[in-house]
Write a protein that holds these residues in place. Structure first.
Motif, short mmCIF file in Angstrom:
data_model
loop_
_atom_site.label_atom_id
_atom_site.label_comp_id
_atom_site.label_asym_id
_atom_site.label_seq_id
_atom_site.Cartn_x
_atom_site.Cartn_y
_atom_site.Cartn_z
N ARG A 209 1.04 -1.06 0.26
CA ARG A 209 0.32 0.12 0.01
C ARG A 209 0.92 1.46 0.24
O ARG A 209 0.73 1.96 -0.66
CB ARG A 209 -0.51 0.33 1.32
N SER A 210 2.03 1.31 1.10
CA SER A 210 2.65 2.44 1.14
C SER A 210 4.63 1.91 0.97
O SER A 210 4.66 3.05 1.21
CB SER A 210 1.94 3.55 2.00
N ALA A 211 4.66 1.18 0.27
CA ALA A 211 6.33 1.43 0.34
C ALA A 211 6.19 1.47 -1.30
O ALA A 211 5.92 1.81 -1.98
CB ALA A 211 6.08 -0.67 0.17
N ARG A 212 8.14 2.10 -0.56
CA ARG A 212 8.48 2.80 -2.02
C ARG A 212 9.63 2.52 -2.63
O ARG A 212 10.83 2.82 -2.28
CB ARG A 212 8.26 4.57 -1.89
N PRO A 213 9.30 0.82 -3.38
CA PRO A 213 11.22 0.66 -3.75
C PRO A 213 11.31 1.39 -4.81
O PRO A 213 11.03 2.09 -5.15
CB PRO A 213 10.18 -1.25 -4.09
N ILE B 10 17.27 3.73 5.94
CA ILE B 10 16.34 2.83 4.91
C ILE B 10 14.63 2.51 6.09
O ILE B 10 14.24 2.94 4.37
CB ILE B 10 17.06 1.63 4.72
N LEU B 11 14.97 2.42 6.36
CA LEU B 11 12.80 2.02 7.10
C LEU B 11 12.83 4.27 6.95
O LEU B 11 11.37 3.63 6.12
CB LEU B 11 13.77 2.16 8.57
N ASP B 12 12.93 4.72 6.62
CA ASP B 12 12.63 5.96 7.17
C ASP B 12 11.86 6.13 5.75
O ASP B 12 11.05 6.65 5.41
CB ASP B 12 13.53 7.39 7.76
N LEU B 13 12.72 5.45 5.03
CA LEU B 13 12.08 6.10 3.15
C LEU B 13 11.46 4.63 2.85
O LEU B 13 10.67 5.47 2.33
CB LEU B 13 13.98 5.18 2.39
N ALA B 14 11.58 3.63 3.67
CA ALA B 14 10.51 2.81 2.84
C ALA B 14 8.81 3.08 3.60
O ALA B 14 8.02 2.90 3.11
CB ALA B 14 10.25 1.53 3.86
N PRO B 20 12.71 14.43 0.71
CA PRO B 20 12.68 14.37 -0.56
C PRO B 20 14.85 13.93 -1.03
O PRO B 20 14.75 13.47 -2.13
CB PRO B 20 12.26 15.50 -1.55
N ASP B 21 15.33 15.45 -0.22
CA ASP B 21 16.56 15.01 -0.81
C ASP B 21 17.23 13.87 -0.65
O ASP B 21 18.09 13.34 -1.29
CB ASP B 21 17.56 16.42 -0.48
N ASP B 22 16.96 13.63 1.39
CA ASP B 22 17.36 13.11 1.54
C ASP B 22 17.26 11.33 0.75
O ASP B 22 17.69 10.25 0.98
CB ASP B 22 16.98 12.65 3.27
N ALA B 23 15.95 11.00 0.77
CA ALA B 23 15.38 9.99 -0.22
C ALA B 23 15.83 9.53 -1.38
O ALA B 23 16.19 8.57 -1.73
CB ALA B 23 13.88 10.20 -0.14
N ARG B 24 16.09 10.87 -1.90
CA ARG B 24 17.21 10.34 -3.36
C ARG B 24 18.56 9.72 -3.12
O ARG B 24 18.62 8.85 -3.63
CB ARG B 24 17.12 11.53 -3.90
N ARG B 28 19.36 6.62 -4.24
CA ARG B 28 21.30 5.90 -4.84
C ARG B 28 21.58 4.82 -4.49
O ARG B 28 22.28 3.61 -4.98
CB ARG B 28 21.55 7.79 -5.46
N HIS B 29 22.49 4.93 -2.92
CA HIS B 29 22.86 4.18 -2.30
C HIS B 29 22.40 2.47 -2.52
O HIS B 29 23.19 1.91 -2.62
CB HIS B 29 22.76 4.34 -0.49
N ILE B 30 21.13 2.43 -2.65
CA ILE B 30 20.19 1.22 -2.18
C ILE B 30 20.41 0.69 -3.94
O ILE B 30 21.08 -0.57 -4.01
CB ILE B 30 18.76 1.04 -1.84
N GLU B 31 20.67 1.40 -5.13
CA GLU B 31 21.39 1.12 -6.19
C GLU B 31 22.58 0.72 -6.03
O GLU B 31 22.86 -0.48 -7.29
CB GLU B 31 20.94 2.06 -7.08
N GLU B 32 23.60 0.99 -5.72
CA GLU B 32 24.77 0.42 -5.57
C GLU B 32 25.12 -0.30 -4.51
O GLU B 32 26.23 -1.00 -4.73
CB GLU B 32 25.63 1.58 -5.40
N CYS B 33 24.65 -1.01 -3.43
CA CYS B 33 25.28 -1.48 -2.68
C CYS B 33 24.22 -2.72 -2.44
O CYS B 33 22.88 -2.61 -2.36
CB CYS B 33 24.83 -0.73 -1.00
#
Lengths: 213, 448
Positions: A209-213, B10-14, B20-24, B28-33
């Protein structure tokens, strides 16, 4: 004869919670009704998932609202109403969980032969395949949530289902923010393991519902 | 962004709690790690599964909560009320003291007047001391005789010495006005002190002297009841119907003796004190009633009671007021429950083939709520008023067919309102909350 709430008027559905409490303090019962309708389902959902027993959750939900009514005249706008409301609900649920440990009585109205303890409402928007998946996943998920330690369970339920930010959960539970996040991580990990052990995690096909992968 | 920092966020992002800046940056780190990507996948998977949990069905308690909310704003908080009452009483006492002081001052230079003839000796003595200016001297020296506790003790002693019976007799026989002059508070205390052992016992069982004194105020109370009642129809049934079920409770726990006795007179004829018959029958209560006619009226009323009760049961219409009284009992019990004032107990029982659990919540020795739960989820709750009478019940079941039934009962057990959703009465379980909460719910039920 006009009642106080008749004189106050206004579209209550657009009012913030805090404004509604202030209006109720002035005698506007319609404002309280709006608050009740806005949060009743959430509070009950949290409680029924926390204690895992519907009749107890009903009592606790009613207790929670009675306490809100009793404390409303003294309420001050120091925190969000929702935070305060869930703090009341959480405290009641935590007390109940503590009492349940001592009671050690198997509830008669608990899960019986695969039936859900929570009397869920069927979701008409889901496809037959999804509903079949749900039927497999729900009991496992319910048991997995019920098996979480109380500290992890409350954080998981408040964040995952009630959408309360971690910072507010820290206020509600009185735990430091990093501790709250740690509990959330542990809870998610425990649930993942339970679902894997039951071999149902691969069956999930609908998007989160709200996960933003 | 460092790996450690990304793991923290990562939990905060989920859960969408990052700016927005921190989320980006974290994304980006998740894509590389690979490690962070694996954790991200685990969180997302678990959350997807968690979203399959459906919402629980509504709990049906909305009306009870709203009713409590209405009641809460309808009456001011008890603390505020008691504070207002305290101020009123305090102001009244202050006025009485001032008036009394002025009166005493004005009479202090005269010979002992007629008040002194009925006053206990201690008061005469004190008035004489006043006249001589001794009180001022005693106050200045901190004379213990002015201590309120010693004052009352000495007053009691002097009252006893002067003879309680004779004092009472004088007060009872005197054709005095209902309200005595404000200048005589000491007389009242001195005369009453020997009669009883405590304030409570005096107010519960008034002495003849006290009854005679309070006759005026009681008559006034009766008048108040009579005037508050609907236009006198001459029918006792009409009057009785105006008394909601809870007024008995109110009367018994009422703050004022006069109001309590008047309401008790109207609500419970069996316990009615003298003079209650006039209030019920709508006769002008303030008018003096000769003893003979009062006794006749009482006897006539007593004869009419059974017939009145029958009429009340058979002819009473289903009124919203009476249903409201029952709902008020429910709200009262639920509010006690919420405040933790009720003690919970649980007891298993068998009713035929049904294994039940009965949970009870008691206020002291009296059960106020009972919940019966069967293994199939059928639940029946009953609420009891302060007299132990079943006033409402709520049955819910999904098997054999869905039912949601609420019933409100009056103080006699008669049905005053019913709300039913779903099934017919046949779907009701054979066991329901008993009239007497201490009994088993039905004949075939046995405690285990």
């Amino acid at each position: 004869m006009t009642r106080p709430e008749d004189d106050l008027g206004g579209d209550l559905s657009k009012e913030a919670d805090e404004e509604l409490v202030l209006r109720y303090q002035r005698g506007d019962v319609a404002a309280f009704e709006t608050l009740l309708d806005r949060h009743r389902a959430g509070v009950f959902r949290f409680l029924v998932r926390f204690v895992g027993e519907r009749p107890r959750a009903e009592d606790l939900a009613q207790d929670c609202w009675m306490r809100v009514i009793a404390a409303a005249p003294r309420w001050q706008e120091r925190a969000r109403f929702k935070t305060w409301l869930y703090a009341v609900a959480r405290n009641l649920a935590a007390d109940e969980a503590r009492r349940a440990v001592h009671r050690q009585v198997r509830p008669l109205d608990g899960p019986l032969d695969g039936a859900s303890a929570w009397e869920t409402v069927p979701d008409g928007r889901r496809s037959p395949e999804e509903l079949a998946d749900d039927a497999l996943i729900r009991p496992v998920l319910e048991h997995a949530i019920a098996a979480l330690p109380v500290e992890q369970r409350e954080v998981f339920l408040l964040r995952e289902y009630e959408g309360i930010p971690f910072a507010e959960i820290a206020e509600i539970t009185g735990a430091p923010l990093p501790t709250v996040k740690s509990r959330m991580r542990y809870a998610l990990e425990a649930l993942r393991r339970s679902l894997e052990e039951a071999n149902v995690s691969d069956r999930t096909r609908s998007p989160a519902r709200s996960a933003r992968p | 962004m460092t790996h450690e920092r990304a793991q923290e966020l990562i939990l905060d992002l989920a859960y969408g709690e990052l700016a927005p800046d921190d989320a980006r940056e974290v994304a980006r780190h998740i894509e590389e790690c690979s490690e962070c990507a694996a954790e991200w996948a685990r969180i997302a998977s678990t959350r997807r599964a968690s979203s399959r949990l459906a919402d629980p069905r509504d709990d049906h308690r909305r009306d009870a909560i709203l009713s409590a909310a209405r009641q809460a704003v309808a009456r001011p908080p008890a603390r505020r009320r008691s504070r207002a009452a305290m101020w009123t009483v305090g102001a009244g006492m202050a006025v009485a003291v001032i008036v009394g002081g002025v009166t005493l001052k004005l009479t202090s230079g005269r010979p002992v007047d007629r008040l002194a003839s009925v006053a206990p000796k201690a008061d005469v003595h004190e008035r004489e001391r006043d006249a001589a200016g001794l009180h001022v001297a005693a106050d200045a020296a901190g004379d213990p005789a002015r201590d309120p506790a010693r004052d009352s003790a000495s007053a009691a002693a002097s009252g006893a010495a002067s003879g309680a019976a004779s004092d009472s007799g004088r007060f009872a026989a005197a054709p005095a006005p209902p309200r005595r002059p404000a200048a005589a508070p000491r007389q009242e205390r001195s005369a009453q002190a020997p009669e009883g052992t405590g304030q409570a016992s005096r107010s519960d069982q008034p002495s003849p002297a006290r009854r005679a004194e309070s006759g005026g105020s009681k008559a006034a109370s009766r008048e108040e009841v009579a005037s508050a009642a609907p236009p006198p129809s001459g029918s006792v049934l009409a009057d009785a119907q105006q008394v909601p079920g809870d007024s008995v409770d109110e009367a018994r726990s009422g703050a004022s003796e006069a109001r309590g006795s008047a309401r008790a007179a109207a609500a419970s004829p069996g316990e009615a004190p003298d003079g209650a018959a006039e209030a019920r029958s709508g006769a002008p209560a303030a008018a003096p009633v000769p003893p003979d006619s009062r006794a006749a009226a009482q006897a006539a009323n007593d004869r009419a009671l059974p017939a009145r009760d029958r009429a009340l049961r058979s002819r009473a219409p289903v009124t919203s007021e009476r249903a409201d009284a029952s709902r008020a009992v429910v709200a009262d019990v639920e509010s006690l429950l919420a405040s933790g004032a009720l003690a919970e107990s649980s007891r298993p029982l068998t009713c035929g083939a049904d294994a039940l659990e009965q949970r009870s919540w008691a206020d002291g020795e009296r059960i106020r709520k009972v919940r019966l739960t069967a293994r199939d989820g059928t639940t029946v709750e009953g609420w009891y008023d302060r007299e132990g009478r079943l006033r409402a019940l709520h049955a819910r079941s999904t098997v054999p067919e869905p039912i949601d039934l609420r019933r409100e009962l009056d103080e006699h057990g008669a049905l005053v309102a019913e709300e039913r959703r779903g099934a017919s009465a046949r779907a009701l379980p054979p066991w329901l909350p008993p009239r007497d909460p201490g009994q088993a719910p039905a004949d075939g039920c046995r405690w285990r």
